[in-house]
Design an enzyme around this catalytic site. Structure first.
Site, PDB file in Angstrom:
ATOM      1  N   GLY A 239       0.767  -1.245   0.000  1.00 24.38           N
ATOM      2  CA  GLY A 239       0.000   0.000   0.000  1.00 24.38           C
ATOM      3  C   GLY A 239       0.789   1.281   0.000  1.00 24.38           C
ATOM      4  N   ARG A 276       2.835  -1.482  -5.942  1.00 26.30           N
ATOM      5  CA  ARG A 276       3.063  -0.206  -6.631  1.00 26.30           C
ATOM      6  C   ARG A 276       4.438   0.408  -6.322  1.00 26.30           C
ATOM      7  NH1 ARG A 276      -1.332   3.004  -7.973  1.00 26.30           N
ATOM      8  NH2 ARG A 276      -2.479   1.822  -6.394  1.00 26.30           N
ATOM      9  N   ARG A 312      -6.053   3.428 -15.363  1.00 22.03           N
ATOM     10  CA  ARG A 312      -6.103   4.200 -14.114  1.00 22.03           C
ATOM     11  C   ARG A 312      -6.764   5.571 -14.247  1.00 22.03           C
ATOM     12  NH1 ARG A 312      -2.374   5.751 -11.537  1.00 22.03           N
ATOM     13  NH2 ARG A 312      -3.181   5.268  -9.478  1.00 22.03           N
ATOM     14  N   CYS A 343     -13.988   4.280 -27.958  1.00 25.09           N
ATOM     15  CA  CYS A 343     -15.292   4.942 -28.030  1.00 25.09           C
ATOM     16  C   CYS A 343     -15.935   5.062 -26.653  1.00 25.09           C
ATOM     17  CB  CYS A 343     -16.199   4.170 -28.981  1.00 25.09           C
ATOM     18  SG  CYS A 343     -15.415   3.971 -30.565  1.00 25.09           S
TER      19      CYS A 343
HETATM   20  C1  LIG Z   1      -3.140  -4.996  -4.032  1.00 28.15           C
HETATM   21  C2  LIG Z   1      -2.598  -5.626  -2.814  1.00 28.15           C
HETATM   22  C3  LIG Z   1      -1.292  -5.358  -2.395  1.00 28.15           C
HETATM   23  C4  LIG Z   1      -0.382  -4.382  -3.085  1.00 28.15           C
HETATM   24  O1  LIG Z   1      -0.820  -3.069  -2.948  1.00 28.15           O
HETATM   25  P1  LIG Z   1       0.117  -1.873  -3.433  1.00 28.15           P
HETATM   26  O2  LIG Z   1      -0.671  -0.657  -3.142  1.00 28.15           O
HETATM   27  O3  LIG Z   1       0.358  -2.049  -4.877  1.00 28.15           O
HETATM   28  O4  LIG Z   1       1.384  -1.939  -2.636  1.00 28.15           O
HETATM   29  C5  LIG Z   1      -0.809  -6.043  -1.283  1.00 28.15           C
HETATM   30  N1  LIG Z   1      -1.590  -6.929  -0.614  1.00 28.15           N
HETATM   31  C6  LIG Z   1      -2.853  -7.201  -0.987  1.00 28.15           C
HETATM   32  C7  LIG Z   1      -3.643  -8.167  -0.218  1.00 28.15           C
HETATM   33  C8  LIG Z   1      -3.403  -6.555  -2.094  1.00 28.15           C
HETATM   34  O5  LIG Z   1      -4.660  -6.817  -2.450  1.00 28.15           O
END
Ligand SMILES: *Cc1c(COP(=O)(O)O)cnc(C)c1O
Length: 417
Positions: A239, A276, A312, A343
């Site tokens: 995250g 990410r 995105r 479209c």
């Molecule tokens: C999507 C996800 C991640 C990765 O999230 P990022 O924001 O890309 O770091 C990690 N763990 C779980 C369970 C996820 O669904």
């Protein structure tokens, strides 16, 4: 180091000019920097040097075999959310003993595949999933290692579509129910409790939601210990955000230091699931301006990449910086809507960008390494883009552009009468 920078007035990926890549591989094309990928992984890990830890790259951010293979060689584990991702990781040479399996809807077949591979841990997201896993493992004569994904009910302060740790979310087990579900797990013969897991959302740009969630997880770990349930690892999820525009996400070092301090002297392995943060700024989407279309209200630059290539902006109204590959020194700048040929009015890549453009110019959509190619589709029967990885002065095609005939190769008309 910035792996995408101007040299001799031309945007490069490491030492390769992006216009060269466009000539060789065509557009639209995803371009990744091996150095940027390597550096992101190494920087993330460095914060935890000397601590028992495992960094599991969240495959869904970018499941390219070449990227998975690169991370596997650097020692990464993987966070998967499907049997398909499991197969990819294994095909890319990933170590099954470093795989965590997340996701709210694991099927019995996916559970079997993961048990056969011998993964590190299942991140179980409900009591019903726990019972099914116990049953599936029992039928195979195996014991499934599990963490419960708990929902710490903290606000990740991010886009609602990518906020996953609130009470009303479909993910994880409610914090209040966790002790109870752990007690159920402890009584199941084919379940072994290994950890506690949480993941509160994506593109989080402050430290405090991570720390609040970790505090709650630690309380739970301590409460479990008191009930005689020993936790071997804590999975803090992923995250961590990246800078797309002007965000200031936490530095990896600050994040690591804060988490280590909170962990204290507990004898627990730390697991992370960054997606990410490891790939987002290591890739760009290269596209060509097909048409300039001035209208009375707006100037459109119609490019050959679209929402099917990079969803995105359409999905989250996300911002991506857009840079010309060869910035023009003369000509006059105008404010453009950068749009694709699909479209849908939602098919845009950027609003209100001041650029000096002519038809045929190349643009780089920056920070496209995460949730770019992985969310792409064939909408409008558009073949998916090629993917290229640059390594110093070399560029390697890591995924061929799809051919149009492939797009309907699995289809059949009704019998002709
Ligand atoms: C999507 C996800 C991640 C990765 O999230 P990022 O924001 O890309 O770091 C990690 N763990 C779980 C369970 C996820 O669904």
């Amino acid at each position: 180091m910035n792996s995408f920078s101007l040299k001799n007035s031309t945007l490069h990926a490491e030492n390769v000019a992006l216009n060269q890549i466009a000539t060789e591989f065509g557009t639209p094309c995803y371009v990744y920097s091996k150095a940027a990928l390597t550096q992101a992984f190494e920087r993330f890990s460095a914060g935890f040097a000397g601590t028992n830890h495992l960094v599991c790259f969240a495959v869904k951010a970018n499941p390219s075999l070449a990227i998975l293979n690169l991370f596997a060689k650097l020692g990464a584990g993987f966070d998967i959310v499907s049997g398909g991702e499991l197969a990819r990781v294994l095909a890319a040479g990933g170590d099954p003993k470093k795989i965590v399996f997340s996701g709210v809807g694991k099927t019995a077949i996916e559970m079997q595949a993961a048990l056969n591979a011998g993964i590190f841990c299942f991140n179980v997201e409900s009591a019903s999933e726990l019972s099914r896993l116990n049953k599936v493992a029992g039928e195979m004569g195996k014991v499934a290692p599990v963490s419960l994904r708990v929902n710490p009910n903290v606000d990740a302060k991010t886009h609602p579509y990518i906020s996953t740790g609130l009470k009303n979310s479909k993910f994880g087990v409610a914090y209040e129910d966790a002790l109870n579900v752990y007690a159920q797990a402890a009584a199941m013969p084919n379940i072994a409790i290994h950890g506690v897991d949480c993941h509160i959302g994506s593109q989080i740009t402050e430290l405090s939601p991570f720390l609040d969630a970790f505090d709650r997880v630690l309380l739970l770990v301590d409460a479990l210990e008191q009930q005689g349930i020993h936790i071997q690892h804590i999975d803090a999820g992923g995250g961590i955000g990246i800078c797309y525009n002007d965000e200031t996400p936490p530095e990896f070092t600050a994040y690591a230091a804060a988490m280590r301090t909170k962990l204290g002297n507990r004898n627990v392995k730390l697991v992370f699931e960054p997606g990410r943060a490891l790939v987002g700024n290591a890739g760009v989407l290269l596209t060509k301006v097909e048409y300039l279309k001035p209208t009375t209200s707006k100037n459109f630059a119609i490019v050959d990449a679209a929402m099917n290539d990079l969803m995105r902006p359409a999905l989250y109204d996300a911002y991506h910086n857009i840079q010309p590959v060869q910035p023009r020194k003369d000509g006059h700048a105008a404010v453009y809507e950068i749009v694709g040929p699909v479209c849908e009015s939602g098919d845009f890549l950027g609003h209100d960008r001041t650029l000096t453009l002519e038809e045929g110019d190349l643009l780089a959509i920056m920070s496209a390494g995460a949730y770019g190619m992985s969310m792409s589709s064939n909408y409008n029967t558009r073949p998916r883009a090629a993917e290229v990885m640059v390594d110093g002065g070399d560029s390697h095609l890591i995924r061929k552009r799809e051919e149009i005939a492939d797009l309907f190769a699995l289809e059949k008309c009704l019998p002709q009468t």
